[in-house]
Write a protein that holds these residues in place. Structure first.
Motif, PDB file in Angstrom:
ATOM      1  N   ARG A 124       0.824  -1.210   0.000  1.00 52.69           N
ATOM      2  CA  ARG A 124       0.000   0.000   0.000  1.00 52.69           C
ATOM      3  C   ARG A 124       0.860   1.263   0.000  1.00 52.69           C
ATOM      4  O   ARG A 124       0.510   2.269  -0.628  1.00 52.69           O
ATOM      5  N   LEU A 125       1.994   1.229   0.691  1.00 53.21           N
ATOM      6  CA  LEU A 125       2.912   2.364   0.667  1.00 53.21           C
ATOM      7  C   LEU A 125       3.435   2.608  -0.746  1.00 53.21           C
ATOM      8  O   LEU A 125       3.427   3.742  -1.241  1.00 53.21           O
ATOM      9  N   GLU A 126       3.887   1.559  -1.389  1.00 47.63           N
ATOM     10  CA  GLU A 126       4.489   1.704  -2.711  1.00 47.63           C
ATOM     11  C   GLU A 126       3.460   2.082  -3.771  1.00 47.63           C
ATOM     12  O   GLU A 126       3.791   2.722  -4.768  1.00 47.63           O
ATOM     13  N   GLN A 127       2.221   1.696  -3.559  1.00 50.74           N
ATOM     14  CA  GLN A 127       1.175   2.032  -4.515  1.00 50.74           C
ATOM     15  C   GLN A 127       0.512   3.375  -4.221  1.00 50.74           C
ATOM     16  O   GLN A 127      -0.362   3.805  -4.965  1.00 50.74           O
ATOM     17  N   GLY A 128       0.933   4.024  -3.139  1.00 49.17           N
ATOM     18  CA  GLY A 128       0.359   5.323  -2.814  1.00 49.17           C
ATOM     19  C   GLY A 128      -0.979   5.254  -2.111  1.00 49.17           C
ATOM     20  O   GLY A 128      -1.650   6.278  -1.959  1.00 49.17           O
ATOM     21  N   ARG A 129      -1.381   4.071  -1.657  1.00 48.03           N
ATOM     22  CA  ARG A 129      -2.651   3.929  -0.935  1.00 48.03           C
ATOM     23  C   ARG A 129      -2.481   4.153   0.564  1.00 48.03           C
ATOM     24  O   ARG A 129      -3.470   4.323   1.272  1.00 48.03           O
ATOM     25  N   ALA A 130      -1.256   4.137   1.029  1.00 47.59           N
ATOM     26  CA  ALA A 130      -0.933   4.507   2.410  1.00 47.59           C
ATOM     27  C   ALA A 130       0.103   5.627   2.314  1.00 47.59           C
ATOM     28  O   ALA A 130       1.177   5.437   1.746  1.00 47.59           O
ATOM     29  N   THR A 131      -0.236   6.782   2.827  1.00 45.33           N
ATOM     30  CA  THR A 131       0.620   7.964   2.635  1.00 45.33           C
ATOM     31  C   THR A 131       1.067   8.618   3.926  1.00 45.33           C
ATOM     32  O   THR A 131       1.800   9.611   3.881  1.00 45.33           O
ATOM     33  N   ALA A 132       0.631   8.086   5.071  1.00 45.83           N
ATOM     34  CA  ALA A 132       0.979   8.743   6.336  1.00 45.83           C
ATOM     35  C   ALA A 132       1.474   7.731   7.363  1.00 45.83           C
ATOM     36  O   ALA A 132       0.845   7.522   8.403  1.00 45.83           O
ATOM     37  N   PRO A 133       2.600   7.081   7.108  1.00 46.78           N
ATOM     38  CA  PRO A 133       3.150   6.147   8.093  1.00 46.78           C
ATOM     39  C   PRO A 133       3.593   6.882   9.352  1.00 46.78           C
ATOM     40  O   PRO A 133       3.934   8.070   9.299  1.00 46.78           O
ATOM     41  N   SER A 134       3.591   6.181  10.455  1.00 47.94           N
ATOM     42  CA  SER A 134       4.034   6.781  11.714  1.00 47.94           C
ATOM     43  C   SER A 134       5.542   6.966  11.714  1.00 47.94           C
ATOM     44  O   SER A 134       6.264   6.382  10.889  1.00 47.94           O
ATOM     45  N   ALA A 135       6.020   7.774  12.647  1.00 50.91           N
ATOM     46  CA  ALA A 135       7.457   7.998  12.769  1.00 50.91           C
ATOM     47  C   ALA A 135       8.185   6.690  13.068  1.00 50.91           C
ATOM     48  O   ALA A 135       9.304   6.465  12.596  1.00 50.91           O
ATOM     49  N   GLN A 136       7.555   5.815  13.853  1.00 49.96           N
ATOM     50  CA  GLN A 136       8.176   4.529  14.184  1.00 49.96           C
ATOM     51  C   GLN A 136       8.339   3.665  12.934  1.00 49.96           C
ATOM     52  O   GLN A 136       9.379   3.030  12.727  1.00 49.96           O
ATOM     53  N   VAL A 137       7.313   3.650  12.082  1.00 52.35           N
ATOM     54  CA  VAL A 137       7.388   2.868  10.848  1.00 52.35           C
ATOM     55  C   VAL A 137       8.447   3.442   9.916  1.00 52.35           C
ATOM     56  O   VAL A 137       9.232   2.700   9.305  1.00 52.35           O
ATOM     57  N   VAL A 138       8.503   4.762   9.800  1.00 49.64           N
ATOM     58  CA  VAL A 138       9.501   5.397   8.933  1.00 49.64           C
ATOM     59  C   VAL A 138      10.910   5.079   9.421  1.00 49.64           C
ATOM     60  O   VAL A 138      11.806   4.772   8.623  1.00 49.64           O
ATOM     61  N   ALA A 139      11.101   5.109  10.738  1.00 48.61           N
ATOM     62  CA  ALA A 139      12.416   4.780  11.290  1.00 48.61           C
ATOM     63  C   ALA A 139      12.792   3.335  10.977  1.00 48.61           C
ATOM     64  O   ALA A 139      13.954   3.045  10.629  1.00 48.61           O
ATOM     65  N   SER A 140      11.828   2.428  11.067  1.00 49.26           N
ATOM     66  CA  SER A 140      12.093   1.020  10.771  1.00 49.26           C
ATOM     67  C   SER A 140      12.407   0.821   9.294  1.00 49.26           C
ATOM     68  O   SER A 140      13.307   0.056   8.930  1.00 49.26           O
ATOM     69  N   LEU A 141      11.671   1.516   8.428  1.00 50.44           N
ATOM     70  CA  LEU A 141      11.929   1.418   6.989  1.00 50.44           C
ATOM     71  C   LEU A 141      13.311   1.966   6.649  1.00 50.44           C
ATOM     72  O   LEU A 141      14.046   1.396   5.838  1.00 50.44           O
TER      73      LEU A 141
END
Length: 294
Positions: A60-77
């Motif tokens: 969903r992130l790569e397809q643009g269907r999820a656009t607001a990940p949390s700071a924790q998720v961004v740090a993990s990515l």
């Protein structure tokens, strides 16, 4: 189709994650890299496992269907994608988040910027930090607005001047300077400070400034509570100079990169009476000196 369009554009959160996933070498991650692999880099499943999120969420992130990940998720990515600090910060911004930053508000002007400033001899220029603390000015500024060195350093803050607290006598200029649109100017300053708190969330000087202004100035508190985030735009100002009289000037604010330094430039329309007055003001105060180099 949405995934293909986003990736082709090469911009945005999803496309960027996909590009960074593709560039990772499976062999460097201890994964097989034989012909059976369709992905040039990590598979979505492999990225999801390393980041501790679901495969569906990566899709969903790569397809643009999820656009607001949390700071924790961004740090993990960022960790899973082995990003540099600059890349990590870019990922945070793409997600609409402030990058983690423990640095203080910079008070240092880069040498290249200093060289440019020193070549602006026929205009009035001053430099402010992200919290609108004045850190440098040229002789033209001192001649037009008065020498800032006459005020203690802690009182050379433009936000403190615009939003006075109690009986504080905070003055950037030695004589009156009127903004053509004071309300817009006030809102721009508050917006600048809000953006600065996102850039420098752990800066003690900035936090204290926000506290003092919020508790001590009703106008600032109201504007701060509105949650507005914007940028300082050009303005028209009138300087009541004691020698040459009223001078109408354009005020432009330029920002220097990640440091968020604000370069304030005052100029008059070419060939105007105000330009003549500006030159007279500078000529009348030939002893004005710039501030020390920081």
């Amino acid at each position: 189709m949405e995934d293909m369009v986003t990736t082709k554009e090469g911009v945005g959160l999803g496309a960027t994650i996909r590009a960074w996933r593709d560039r990772l070498s499976p062999s460097s991650e201890g994964l097989p890299s034989g012909r059976a692999r369709r992905a040039t880099g990590l598979r979505r499943e492999e990225l999801a496992e390393r980041a501790g999120v679901s495969v569906d969420y990566v899709v969903r992130l790569e397809q643009g269907r999820a656009t607001a990940p949390s700071a924790q998720v961004v740090a993990s990515l960022a960790y899973a994608l082995q990003l540099t600090t600059t890349e990590r910060d870019h990922l945070y911004r793409l997600a609409g988040l402030a990058p983690p930053n423990g640095d203080p508000v910079p008070d240092r002007i880069p040498p290249g910027v200093h060289r440019v400033l020193n070549r602006l001899g026929d205009v009035a220029v001053a430099v402010f930090a992200a919290d609108w603390q004045m850190i440098w000015w040229n002789p033209g500024w001192a001649a037009l607005l008065g020498d800032p060195s006459n005020s203690p350093p802690e009182l050379r803050n433009f936000a403190r001047e615009r939003f006075p607290v109690g009986s504080d006598d905070v003055r950037i200029a030695s004589w009156p300077v009127l903004a053509q649109n004071g309300d817009s100017s006030d809102l721009a300053i508050v917006s600048d400070l809000r953006r600065a708190t996102g850039r420098f969330p752990h800066d003690a000087r900035l936090a204290e400034l926000i506290r003092v202004l919020t508790e001590g100035n009703e106008t600032f508190a109201r504007l701060w509570a509105s949650g507005t985030v914007g940028a300082h735009r050009e303005d028209r100002k009138t300087v009541e100079h004691p020698t040459v009289g009223l001078v109408e000037l354009d005020c432009d604010v330029l920002t220097d990169g990640d440091s968020d330094l604000k370069i304030v430039i005052l100029t008059a329309s070419p060939g105007s009476e105000d330009e003549d007055k500006l030159r007279l003001a500078m000529a009348a105060d030939v002893d004005s000196k710039p501030s020390p180099v920081l």
